[in-house]
Design a protein around this motif. Structure first.
Motif, PDB file in Angstrom:
ATOM      1  N   THR A 170      97.599  10.542  49.247  1.00 40.98           N
ATOM      2  CA  THR A 170      98.776  11.080  49.930  1.00 40.98           C
ATOM      3  C   THR A 170      98.540  11.080  51.431  1.00 40.98           C
ATOM      4  O   THR A 170      99.439  10.808  52.208  1.00 40.98           O
ATOM      5  N   GLY A 171      97.302  11.361  51.837  1.00 44.09           N
ATOM      6  CA  GLY A 171      96.972  11.388  53.253  1.00 44.09           C
ATOM      7  C   GLY A 171      97.169  10.028  53.883  1.00 44.09           C
ATOM      8  O   GLY A 171      97.708   9.914  54.977  1.00 44.09           O
ATOM      9  N   ARG A 172      96.739   8.978  53.150  1.00 38.93           N
ATOM     10  CA  ARG A 172      96.839   7.642  53.705  1.00 38.93           C
ATOM     11  C   ARG A 172      98.296   7.245  53.914  1.00 38.93           C
ATOM     12  O   ARG A 172      98.670   6.788  54.980  1.00 38.93           O
ATOM     13  N   THR A 173      99.128   7.475  52.880  1.00 39.87           N
ATOM     14  CA  THR A 173     100.530   7.091  53.011  1.00 39.87           C
ATOM     15  C   THR A 173     101.194   7.928  54.098  1.00 39.87           C
ATOM     16  O   THR A 173     101.973   7.414  54.879  1.00 39.87           O
ATOM     17  N   GLY A 174     100.836   9.203  54.141  1.00 40.17           N
ATOM     18  CA  GLY A 174     101.420  10.078  55.149  1.00 40.17           C
ATOM     19  C   GLY A 174     101.057   9.622  56.549  1.00 40.17           C
ATOM     20  O   GLY A 174     101.895   9.547  57.430  1.00 40.17           O
ATOM     21  N   ASN A 175      99.781   9.277  56.731  1.00 43.25           N
ATOM     22  CA  ASN A 175      99.320   8.853  58.050  1.00 43.25           C
ATOM     23  C   ASN A 175      99.963   7.544  58.482  1.00 43.25           C
ATOM     24  O   ASN A 175     100.360   7.391  59.624  1.00 43.25           O
ATOM     25  N   SER A 176     100.042   6.587  57.550  1.00 48.31           N
ATOM     26  CA  SER A 176     100.590   5.288  57.917  1.00 48.31           C
ATOM     27  C   SER A 176     102.053   5.438  58.311  1.00 48.31           C
ATOM     28  O   SER A 176     102.505   4.826  59.268  1.00 48.31           O
ATOM     29  N   GLY A 177     102.785   6.283  57.564  1.00 51.83           N
ATOM     30  CA  GLY A 177     104.185   6.496  57.906  1.00 51.83           C
ATOM     31  C   GLY A 177     104.309   7.149  59.273  1.00 51.83           C
ATOM     32  O   GLY A 177     105.129   6.754  60.091  1.00 51.83           O
ATOM     33  N   CYS A 178     103.408   8.122  59.496  1.00 49.03           N
ATOM     34  CA  CYS A 178     103.412   8.844  60.769  1.00 49.03           C
ATOM     35  C   CYS A 178     103.045   7.892  61.912  1.00 49.03           C
ATOM     36  O   CYS A 178     103.673   7.896  62.951  1.00 49.03           O
ATOM     37  N   LEU A 179     102.022   7.069  61.680  1.00 48.51           N
ATOM     38  CA  LEU A 179     101.576   6.131  62.712  1.00 48.51           C
ATOM     39  C   LEU A 179     102.667   5.111  63.014  1.00 48.51           C
ATOM     40  O   LEU A 179     102.873   4.718  64.152  1.00 48.51           O
ATOM     41  N   GLY A 180     103.366   4.684  61.961  1.00 46.08           N
ATOM     42  CA  GLY A 180     104.449   3.715  62.145  1.00 46.08           C
ATOM     43  C   GLY A 180     105.516   4.270  63.059  1.00 46.08           C
ATOM     44  O   GLY A 180     105.969   3.582  63.979  1.00 46.08           O
ATOM     45  N   VAL A 181     105.881   5.532  62.800  1.00 42.52           N
ATOM     46  CA  VAL A 181     106.910   6.173  63.632  1.00 42.52           C
ATOM     47  C   VAL A 181     106.412   6.333  65.066  1.00 42.52           C
ATOM     48  O   VAL A 181     107.135   6.068  66.023  1.00 42.52           O
ATOM     49  N   LEU A 182     105.124   6.735  65.186  1.00 46.40           N
ATOM     50  CA  LEU A 182     104.540   6.915  66.522  1.00 46.40           C
ATOM     51  C   LEU A 182     104.505   5.594  67.284  1.00 46.40           C
ATOM     52  O   LEU A 182     104.833   5.537  68.476  1.00 46.40           O
ATOM     53  N   ALA A 183     104.125   4.518  66.576  1.00 47.81           N
ATOM     54  CA  ALA A 183     104.067   3.197  67.198  1.00 47.81           C
ATOM     55  C   ALA A 183     105.454   2.785  67.658  1.00 47.81           C
ATOM     56  O   ALA A 183     105.627   2.239  68.757  1.00 47.81           O
ATOM     57  N   LEU A 184     106.445   3.059  66.811  1.00 50.55           N
ATOM     58  CA  LEU A 184     107.831   2.708  67.135  1.00 50.55           C
ATOM     59  C   LEU A 184     108.278   3.468  68.381  1.00 50.55           C
ATOM     60  O   LEU A 184     108.865   2.897  69.316  1.00 50.55           O
ATOM     61  N   LEU A 185     107.940   4.772  68.400  1.00 53.44           N
ATOM     62  CA  LEU A 185     108.319   5.609  69.544  1.00 53.44           C
ATOM     63  C   LEU A 185     107.618   5.134  70.819  1.00 53.44           C
ATOM     64  O   LEU A 185     108.198   5.153  71.907  1.00 53.44           O
ATOM     65  N   ALA A 186     106.357   4.685  70.654  1.00 48.92           N
ATOM     66  CA  ALA A 186     105.597   4.213  71.804  1.00 48.92           C
ATOM     67  C   ALA A 186     106.147   2.882  72.292  1.00 48.92           C
ATOM     68  O   ALA A 186     106.130   2.599  73.492  1.00 48.92           O
ATOM     69  N   LEU A 187     106.629   2.065  71.358  1.00 47.95           N
ATOM     70  CA  LEU A 187     107.125   0.735  71.708  1.00 47.95           C
ATOM     71  C   LEU A 187     108.509   0.790  72.326  1.00 47.95           C
ATOM     72  O   LEU A 187     108.860  -0.080  73.134  1.00 47.95           O
ATOM     73  N   LEU A 188     109.293   1.781  71.965  1.00 42.58           N
ATOM     74  CA  LEU A 188     110.670   1.862  72.455  1.00 42.58           C
ATOM     75  C   LEU A 188     110.747   1.892  73.987  1.00 42.58           C
ATOM     76  O   LEU A 188     111.409   1.034  74.577  1.00 42.58           O
ATOM     77  N   PRO A 189     110.056   2.823  74.628  1.00 43.24           N
ATOM     78  CA  PRO A 189     110.109   2.823  76.098  1.00 43.24           C
ATOM     79  C   PRO A 189     109.460   1.585  76.690  1.00 43.24           C
ATOM     80  O   PRO A 189     109.899   1.085  77.726  1.00 43.24           O
TER      81      PRO A 189
END
Ligand SMILES: [Zn+2]
Length: 119
Positions: free
Chosen positions: A90-109
């Motif tokens: 559960t930790g792995r899936t949670g982290n990857s989803g979280c990282l994906g969102v963070l990466a997206l947020l970082a890439l947007l600006p």
């Protein structure tokens, strides 16, 4: 002291005791009896199943099935094995989803900046 005051104090004390009693009382399953998730027989809730219910479990096992399950568990795997595997998956899936969102947020600006720089 006036009788009215005495009544008021008494009512306040009763209310306080009732509130404290409710706070102190552990939540109990809605029914004292459950159907065993393994053998299907009706069994009474005990401390173990009540605790499981408070932890959000919906499947309970009677004492006999619980004992059998405990015996079927390898001593080293008991508790830590399953818990670790669960938290890892559960930790792995949670982290990857979280990282994906963070990466997206970082890439947007960054994308906006690049687009602005290219214009
Ligand atoms: Zn059972």
């Amino acid at each position: 002291m006036k009788p009215e005051t005495l009544m008021g104090v008494a009512a306040a004390v009763v209310a306080l005791v009732a509130v404290l009693g409710l706070l102190k009382q552990k939540r109990q399953p809605p029914s004292r009896i459950f159907k065993c998730g393994r053998c299907g027989s009706a069994a009474h809730h005990n401390d173990r199943t009540s605790e499981a219910w408070r932890n959000g479990k919906t499947r309970f096992f009677c004492q006999a099935c619980h004992r059998q399950w405990l015996q079927s568990q390898p001593p080293l795997e008991r508790g830590s094995g399953n818990a670790r595997r669960d938290s890892m998956s559960t930790g792995r899936t949670g982290n990857s989803g979280c990282l994906g969102v963070l990466a997206l947020l970082a890439l947007l600006p960054l994308g906006g900046l690049l687009a602005w720089a290219c214009l």
